[in-house]
Design a protein around this motif. Structure first.
Motif, PDB file in Angstrom:
ATOM      1  N   ALA A   1      33.136  93.455  18.605  1.00  0.00           N
ATOM      2  CA  ALA A   1      34.587  93.522  18.744  1.00  0.00           C
ATOM      3  C   ALA A   1      35.131  92.520  17.734  1.00  0.00           C
ATOM      4  O   ALA A   1      34.819  91.330  17.794  1.00  0.00           O
ATOM      5  CB  ALA A   1      35.005  93.132  20.152  1.00  0.00           C
ATOM      6  N   MET A   2      35.902  93.014  16.782  1.00  0.00           N
ATOM      7  CA  MET A   2      36.489  92.146  15.760  1.00  0.00           C
ATOM      8  C   MET A   2      37.990  92.148  15.935  1.00  0.00           C
ATOM      9  O   MET A   2      38.610  93.207  15.984  1.00  0.00           O
ATOM     10  CB  MET A   2      36.107  92.634  14.378  1.00  0.00           C
TER      11      MET A   2
ATOM     12  N   LYS B   1      29.841  90.987   6.258  1.00  0.00           N
ATOM     13  CA  LYS B   1      30.856  89.957   6.088  1.00  0.00           C
ATOM     14  C   LYS B   1      32.217  90.600   6.315  1.00  0.00           C
ATOM     15  O   LYS B   1      32.492  91.673   5.798  1.00  0.00           O
ATOM     16  CB  LYS B   1      30.814  89.371   4.679  1.00  0.00           C
ATOM     17  N   VAL B   2      33.038  89.933   7.111  1.00  0.00           N
ATOM     18  CA  VAL B   2      34.386  90.425   7.383  1.00  0.00           C
ATOM     19  C   VAL B   2      35.354  89.254   7.356  1.00  0.00           C
ATOM     20  O   VAL B   2      34.954  88.099   7.514  1.00  0.00           O
ATOM     21  CB  VAL B   2      34.474  91.154   8.750  1.00  0.00           C
ATOM     22  N   SER B   3      36.624  89.564   7.175  1.00  0.00           N
ATOM     23  CA  SER B   3      37.626  88.507   7.130  1.00  0.00           C
ATOM     24  C   SER B   3      38.177  88.168   8.505  1.00  0.00           C
ATOM     25  O   SER B   3      38.913  87.193   8.645  1.00  0.00           O
ATOM     26  CB  SER B   3      38.774  88.919   6.202  1.00  0.00           C
TER      27      SER B   3
END
Length: 69
Positions: free
Chosen positions: A57-58, A2-4
């Protein structure tokens, strides 16, 4: 995971160009569509990045600018 970050693109590591401190990592996120990232050499080592490996890629940005000619 989980990432923002609002924008996350799964891709494949296509190229790794090491430098003295930073390393350029090219991800192919769709046929003919690539994202280029500059990350630290240490990050590449910690992630054990290799060509052909799946990666994300975030992109997290407070501003997105749209322009036209």
């Amino acid at each position: 995971m989980k990432v923002s970050a609002r924008n996350s693109f799964k891709g494949t590591v296509k190229k790794i160009i090491p430098g003295a401190i930073n390393t350029e990592v090219l991800l192919e996120i769709a046929p003919g569509i690539e994202v280029n990232a500059i990350i630290t050499k240490t990050s590449v080592e910690n992630l054990n990045l290799t060509i052909g490996q799946p990666a994300y890629a975030m992109i997290k940005s407070s501003d997105v600018i749209v322009a036209i000619d």
